[in-house]
Motif scaffolding. Sequence first.
Motif, PDB file in Angstrom:
ATOM      1  N   GLU A   1       0.808  -1.220   0.000  1.00  0.00           N
ATOM      2  CA  GLU A   1       0.000   0.000   0.000  1.00  0.00           C
ATOM      3  C   GLU A   1       0.837   1.264   0.000  1.00  0.00           C
ATOM      4  O   GLU A   1       0.373   2.311  -0.458  1.00  0.00           O
ATOM      5  CB  GLU A   1      -0.940  -0.010   1.201  1.00  0.00           C
ATOM      6  N   LEU A   2       2.047   1.191   0.521  1.00  0.00           N
ATOM      7  CA  LEU A   2       2.979   2.323   0.557  1.00  0.00           C
ATOM      8  C   LEU A   2       4.360   1.821   0.175  1.00  0.00           C
ATOM      9  O   LEU A   2       4.672   0.650   0.406  1.00  0.00           O
ATOM     10  CB  LEU A   2       3.035   2.926   1.966  1.00  0.00           C
ATOM     11  N   PRO A   3       5.224   2.662  -0.386  1.00  0.00           N
ATOM     12  CA  PRO A   3       6.585   2.216  -0.675  1.00  0.00           C
ATOM     13  C   PRO A   3       7.208   1.584   0.570  1.00  0.00           C
ATOM     14  O   PRO A   3       7.062   2.102   1.682  1.00  0.00           O
ATOM     15  CB  PRO A   3       7.305   3.505  -1.072  1.00  0.00           C
ATOM     16  N   THR A   4       7.863   0.439   0.377  1.00  0.00           N
ATOM     17  CA  THR A   4       8.325  -0.379   1.489  1.00  0.00           C
ATOM     18  C   THR A   4       9.715  -0.925   1.220  1.00  0.00           C
ATOM     19  O   THR A   4      10.032  -1.298   0.095  1.00  0.00           O
ATOM     20  CB  THR A   4       7.357  -1.565   1.708  1.00  0.00           C
ATOM     21  N   SER A   5      10.534  -1.012   2.258  1.00  0.00           N
ATOM     22  CA  SER A   5      11.835  -1.672   2.183  1.00  0.00           C
ATOM     23  C   SER A   5      11.690  -3.084   2.728  1.00  0.00           C
ATOM     24  O   SER A   5      11.055  -3.287   3.770  1.00  0.00           O
ATOM     25  CB  SER A   5      12.878  -0.918   3.002  1.00  0.00           C
ATOM     26  N   PHE A   6      12.272  -4.054   2.015  1.00  0.00           N
ATOM     27  CA  PHE A   6      12.201  -5.451   2.425  1.00  0.00           C
ATOM     28  C   PHE A   6      13.586  -5.970   2.793  1.00  0.00           C
ATOM     29  O   PHE A   6      14.584  -5.586   2.187  1.00  0.00           O
ATOM     30  CB  PHE A   6      11.662  -6.322   1.281  1.00  0.00           C
ATOM     31  N   ALA A   7      13.625  -6.875   3.764  1.00  0.00           N
ATOM     32  CA  ALA A   7      14.813  -7.656   4.118  1.00  0.00           C
ATOM     33  C   ALA A   7      14.292  -9.066   4.391  1.00  0.00           C
ATOM     34  O   ALA A   7      13.750  -9.342   5.459  1.00  0.00           O
ATOM     35  CB  ALA A   7      15.518  -7.085   5.330  1.00  0.00           C
ATOM     36  N   LEU A   8      14.392  -9.941   3.393  1.00  0.00           N
ATOM     37  CA  LEU A   8      13.839 -11.289   3.480  1.00  0.00           C
ATOM     38  C   LEU A   8      14.939 -12.318   3.679  1.00  0.00           C
ATOM     39  O   LEU A   8      15.965 -12.281   3.000  1.00  0.00           O
ATOM     40  CB  LEU A   8      13.067 -11.630   2.202  1.00  0.00           C
ATOM     41  N   SER A   9      14.701 -13.251   4.552  1.00  0.00           N
ATOM     42  CA  SER A   9      15.622 -14.367   4.762  1.00  0.00           C
ATOM     43  C   SER A   9      15.026 -15.592   4.077  1.00  0.00           C
ATOM     44  O   SER A   9      14.367 -16.415   4.711  1.00  0.00           O
ATOM     45  CB  SER A   9      15.807 -14.625   6.265  1.00  0.00           C
ATOM     46  N   ILE A  10      15.228 -15.688   2.754  1.00  0.00           N
ATOM     47  CA  ILE A  10      14.613 -16.785   2.005  1.00  0.00           C
ATOM     48  C   ILE A  10      15.631 -17.673   1.301  1.00  0.00           C
ATOM     49  O   ILE A  10      15.257 -18.663   0.702  1.00  0.00           O
ATOM     50  CB  ILE A  10      13.584 -16.277   0.970  1.00  0.00           C
ATOM     51  N   THR A  11      16.908 -17.326   1.352  1.00  0.00           N
ATOM     52  CA  THR A  11      17.914 -18.113   0.643  1.00  0.00           C
ATOM     53  C   THR A  11      18.374 -19.303   1.489  1.00  0.00           C
ATOM     54  O   THR A  11      18.284 -19.287   2.716  1.00  0.00           O
ATOM     55  CB  THR A  11      19.135 -17.259   0.272  1.00  0.00           C
ATOM     56  N   ALA A  12      18.878 -20.323   0.810  1.00  0.00           N
ATOM     57  CA  ALA A  12      19.418 -21.501   1.502  1.00  0.00           C
ATOM     58  C   ALA A  12      20.735 -21.123   2.168  1.00  0.00           C
ATOM     59  O   ALA A  12      21.543 -20.380   1.605  1.00  0.00           O
ATOM     60  CB  ALA A  12      19.632 -22.636   0.507  1.00  0.00           C
ATOM     61  N   ALA A  13      20.935 -21.639   3.369  1.00  0.00           N
ATOM     62  CA  ALA A  13      22.165 -21.359   4.113  1.00  0.00           C
ATOM     63  C   ALA A  13      23.351 -22.078   3.474  1.00  0.00           C
ATOM     64  O   ALA A  13      23.209 -23.146   2.894  1.00  0.00           O
ATOM     65  CB  ALA A  13      22.011 -21.798   5.567  1.00  0.00           C
ATOM     66  N   ARG A  14      24.504 -21.467   3.586  1.00  0.00           N
ATOM     67  CA  ARG A  14      25.749 -22.087   3.145  1.00  0.00           C
ATOM     68  C   ARG A  14      26.512 -22.505   4.385  1.00  0.00           C
ATOM     69  O   ARG A  14      26.954 -21.653   5.150  1.00  0.00           O
ATOM     70  CB  ARG A  14      26.584 -21.096   2.324  1.00  0.00           C
ATOM     71  N   THR A  15      26.630 -23.807   4.587  1.00  0.00           N
ATOM     72  CA  THR A  15      27.296 -24.336   5.778  1.00  0.00           C
ATOM     73  C   THR A  15      28.267 -25.438   5.375  1.00  0.00           C
ATOM     74  O   THR A  15      28.337 -25.806   4.200  1.00  0.00           O
ATOM     75  CB  THR A  15      26.270 -24.922   6.778  1.00  0.00           C
ATOM     76  N   LYS A  16      28.979 -25.987   6.355  1.00  0.00           N
ATOM     77  CA  LYS A  16      29.882 -27.104   6.050  1.00  0.00           C
ATOM     78  C   LYS A  16      29.091 -28.371   5.710  1.00  0.00           C
ATOM     79  O   LYS A  16      29.641 -29.313   5.168  1.00  0.00           O
ATOM     80  CB  LYS A  16      30.836 -27.363   7.212  1.00  0.00           C
ATOM     81  N   HIS A  17      27.777 -28.376   5.989  1.00  0.00           N
ATOM     82  CA  HIS A  17      26.940 -29.544   5.723  1.00  0.00           C
ATOM     83  C   HIS A  17      26.161 -29.445   4.414  1.00  0.00           C
ATOM     84  O   HIS A  17      25.566 -30.422   3.975  1.00  0.00           O
ATOM     85  CB  HIS A  17      25.951 -29.763   6.869  1.00  0.00           C
ATOM     86  N   GLN A  18      26.143 -28.263   3.805  1.00  0.00           N
ATOM     87  CA  GLN A  18      25.418 -28.108   2.543  1.00  0.00           C
ATOM     88  C   GLN A  18      26.001 -26.959   1.740  1.00  0.00           C
ATOM     89  O   GLN A  18      26.569 -26.022   2.295  1.00  0.00           O
ATOM     90  CB  GLN A  18      23.930 -27.882   2.775  1.00  0.00           C
ATOM     91  N   SER A  19      25.857 -27.052   0.421  1.00  0.00           N
ATOM     92  CA  SER A  19      26.298 -25.979  -0.466  1.00  0.00           C
ATOM     93  C   SER A  19      25.231 -25.742  -1.519  1.00  0.00           C
ATOM     94  O   SER A  19      24.468 -26.636  -1.865  1.00  0.00           O
ATOM     95  CB  SER A  19      27.633 -26.330  -1.126  1.00  0.00           C
ATOM     96  N   VAL A  20      25.178 -24.512  -2.006  1.00  0.00           N
ATOM     97  CA  VAL A  20      24.193 -24.123  -3.007  1.00  0.00           C
ATOM     98  C   VAL A  20      24.884 -24.148  -4.368  1.00  0.00           C
ATOM     99  O   VAL A  20      25.868 -23.440  -4.584  1.00  0.00           O
ATOM    100  CB  VAL A  20      23.622 -22.724  -2.711  1.00  0.00           C
ATOM    101  N   SER A  21      24.368 -24.983  -5.284  1.00  0.00           N
ATOM    102  CA  SER A  21      25.010 -25.093  -6.593  1.00  0.00           C
ATOM    103  C   SER A  21      24.358 -24.183  -7.633  1.00  0.00           C
ATOM    104  O   SER A  21      25.033 -23.668  -8.512  1.00  0.00           O
ATOM    105  CB  SER A  21      25.006 -26.539  -7.081  1.00  0.00           C
ATOM    106  N   VAL A  22      23.057 -23.993  -7.557  1.00  0.00           N
ATOM    107  CA  VAL A  22      22.329 -23.116  -8.484  1.00  0.00           C
ATOM    108  C   VAL A  22      21.311 -22.338  -7.659  1.00  0.00           C
ATOM    109  O   VAL A  22      20.642 -22.906  -6.799  1.00  0.00           O
ATOM    110  CB  VAL A  22      21.592 -23.934  -9.568  1.00  0.00           C
ATOM    111  N   GLU A  23      21.205 -21.042  -7.938  1.00  0.00           N
ATOM    112  CA  GLU A  23      20.277 -20.215  -7.164  1.00  0.00           C
ATOM    113  C   GLU A  23      19.661 -19.179  -8.096  1.00  0.00           C
ATOM    114  O   GLU A  23      20.354 -18.595  -8.930  1.00  0.00           O
ATOM    115  CB  GLU A  23      21.056 -19.527  -6.044  1.00  0.00           C
ATOM    116  N   ARG A  24      18.348 -18.959  -7.942  1.00  0.00           N
ATOM    117  CA  ARG A  24      17.650 -17.974  -8.772  1.00  0.00           C
ATOM    118  C   ARG A  24      16.645 -17.215  -7.909  1.00  0.00           C
ATOM    119  O   ARG A  24      15.881 -17.817  -7.156  1.00  0.00           O
ATOM    120  CB  ARG A  24      16.927 -18.680  -9.909  1.00  0.00           C
TER     121      ARG A  24
END
Length: 80
Positions: A15-38
Amino acid sequence: MNMLRVHTELVYEIELPTSFALSITAARTKHQSVSVERIDIRPHADSELVPYGSGSHQLLRFDAAEGTLEVAYEARVALH
């Protein structure tokens, strides 16, 4: 090695101009890695991924104008 496909879609009515800060990406840890991201933001908005916390997480930051906002995230994650 196990592979996961991660996908989420978010829709907001702004409804009004808004700033976003979303935590939606996969974490990068020693137990997992992200190979492709969009990340798709509609309508387009300039965005940045910034680290937070211990450094394995990222925030997606951007500004949005009034109207319908759609954010889609997809990644392939390898489990180690």
